[in-house]
Design an enzyme around this catalytic site. Sequence first.
Site, PDB file in Angstrom:
ATOM      1  N   ARG A  94       0.861  -1.171   0.000  1.00 45.53           N
ATOM      2  CA  ARG A  94       0.000   0.000   0.000  1.00 45.53           C
ATOM      3  C   ARG A  94       0.903   1.229   0.000  1.00 45.53           C
ATOM      4  NH1 ARG A  94      -4.601   1.453   4.406  1.00 45.53           N
ATOM      5  NH2 ARG A  94      -5.468   3.202   3.280  1.00 45.53           N
ATOM      6  N   HIS A 182      -7.906   6.708   0.530  1.00 45.58           N
ATOM      7  CA  HIS A 182      -8.723   5.496   0.770  1.00 45.58           C
ATOM      8  C   HIS A 182      -9.168   4.852  -0.547  1.00 45.58           C
ATOM      9  CE1 HIS A 182      -9.889   7.056   5.021  1.00 45.58           C
ATOM     10  NE2 HIS A 182      -8.968   6.120   5.132  1.00 45.58           N
ATOM     11  N   LEU A 210     -15.731   4.722   7.127  1.00 46.45           N
ATOM     12  CA  LEU A 210     -15.686   5.306   8.470  1.00 46.45           C
ATOM     13  C   LEU A 210     -14.844   4.412   9.372  1.00 46.45           C
ATOM     14  CD1 LEU A 210     -19.506   6.177   8.766  1.00 46.45           C
ATOM     15  CD2 LEU A 210     -17.671   7.603   7.833  1.00 46.45           C
ATOM     16  N   GLY A 211     -13.547   4.695   9.422  1.00 51.57           N
ATOM     17  CA  GLY A 211     -12.652   3.958  10.320  1.00 51.57           C
ATOM     18  C   GLY A 211     -11.977   4.971  11.216  1.00 51.57           C
ATOM     19  N   ASN A 212     -10.775   4.660  11.668  1.00 56.92           N
ATOM     20  CA  ASN A 212     -10.002   5.636  12.407  1.00 56.92           C
ATOM     21  C   ASN A 212      -9.715   6.831  11.504  1.00 56.92           C
ATOM     22  OD1 ASN A 212      -8.932   6.339  14.768  1.00 56.92           O
ATOM     23  ND2 ASN A 212      -7.423   4.687  14.819  1.00 56.92           N
ATOM     24  N   ARG A 242      -7.803  13.259  13.580  1.00 53.74           N
ATOM     25  CA  ARG A 242      -7.609  14.309  12.562  1.00 53.74           C
ATOM     26  C   ARG A 242      -8.846  15.193  12.472  1.00 53.74           C
ATOM     27  NH1 ARG A 242      -6.043  10.405   7.721  1.00 53.74           N
ATOM     28  NH2 ARG A 242      -5.637   8.724   9.178  1.00 53.74           N
ATOM     29  N   GLU A 380      -9.043  -3.930   1.942  1.00 50.78           N
ATOM     30  CA  GLU A 380      -7.981  -3.277   1.165  1.00 50.78           C
ATOM     31  C   GLU A 380      -6.849  -4.254   0.849  1.00 50.78           C
ATOM     32  OE1 GLU A 380      -8.532  -0.500   4.307  1.00 50.78           O
ATOM     33  OE2 GLU A 380      -7.990   1.152   2.982  1.00 50.78           O
TER      34      GLU A 380
END
Length: 393
Positions: A94, A182, A210-212, A242, A380
């Site tokens: 990634r 993302h 919607l994750g961290n 963030r 992912e």
Amino acid sequence: MANAILVLNAGSSSIKFTIFDHEAGNLHVRYEGQIEGIGTKPHFVAYADAGQPIHETSWANPPLGRGHAYALERLAAWLDPLLPEEGLIGVGHRVVHGGTRFSAPMRLDEALLHELEAFVSLAPLHQPANLAGIAAAMDFLPGVPNVACFDTAFHRTHPPVADRFAIPYDLYDEGVRRYGFHGLSYEYIAQALPTCAPKLAEGRVVVAHLGNGASMCALKAGRSHDSTMGFTALDGLPMGTRCGQIDPGVLIYLMQEKGMGAKQIEDLLYKRSGLLGLSGVSNDMRTLAASNDPRAADALDYFVYRIIRETGALAASLGGLDGFVFTAGIGENAANIRARVCEGLGWLGLQCDPAANAQHGPRISPPDSPVDVWVIPTDEARMIALHTLRVLV
Ligand code: ADP
């Protein structure tokens, strides 16, 4: 094990890995795990496909700057006896930033690795770790091909107007533009839609990752049309730590009135804001949902409010809305957040069936809902493995 593919997601203090075996076009997770605490207290844990831990170890922190290399050396040593005789087909990485140049996964060599260093200034918190992971894989898995999969690539289909800021044009030419992130998650969802919701695959869909880290993407016939993240992965929705969208005048205020420098502002906006900053309690949705602190409730109100507000903007950019997809840690698991988002977007046609929502879908809207609402788990790592296969086989 059949042929194997290693997927690496190297962050600033962790490396997440997944080992897939590949047989006749099918990918099956064989092992997964992570090395956390790189740079402080490295800790390695690996799980078999059924989720039971099969290996766990810690080691002393190696000399400064060698953290990722040493972690990869340990991972390669652990992996070696478990691999089939043919070894690995390849390693998929990634990579957060591919700039405007890379709109597809690429086989890596020294020259490309060097080119990707040019994007470090665009993603200073993530890109160096991604590249350290690649360099270490090249060292410790000699002869195994490496493929870079970019988080920005899926968004290169944005119309130009969606990628601009209203600042002088030469800055756009220099690369100051809205890239979106993302992308591997959105690409996975776009690939899943034709199977699970064929009608939506050709339609106008907002996907909420919607994750961290959190963002949303407007899909038009499966291609990215716009997204809430921009030049960096700081824009758009509030996240664990963030800030999300913020008036740039706030930054000028912090510099002029508080004497803050770039590093302090970076630390404030990336690490001390979002759900953590608003609540003063935690960056974690589960902790906030269980808290009695009124500021935890305020943080959740703001999170839901911004999802609703950004959905309005993305639906306008699409010219209407046919479907909405929730994904990632919060999107896949937090039924109360999904219910509140659907309620706030009732005017746009979202409806939520409480029983389906409690079971996490996959479809959570009733059959007569004007907008179809789905919960689709993202993957992912699998998307990276698929790309790696396509590039190498
Ligand atoms: P990332 O990959 O960006 O680190 P994840 O996609 O794993 O993040 O999402 C992490 C978030 O998901 C955390 O805020 C966590 O509290 C939330 N989450 C995970 N499981 C649940 C759950 N069962 N209910 C509510 N929130 C959850």
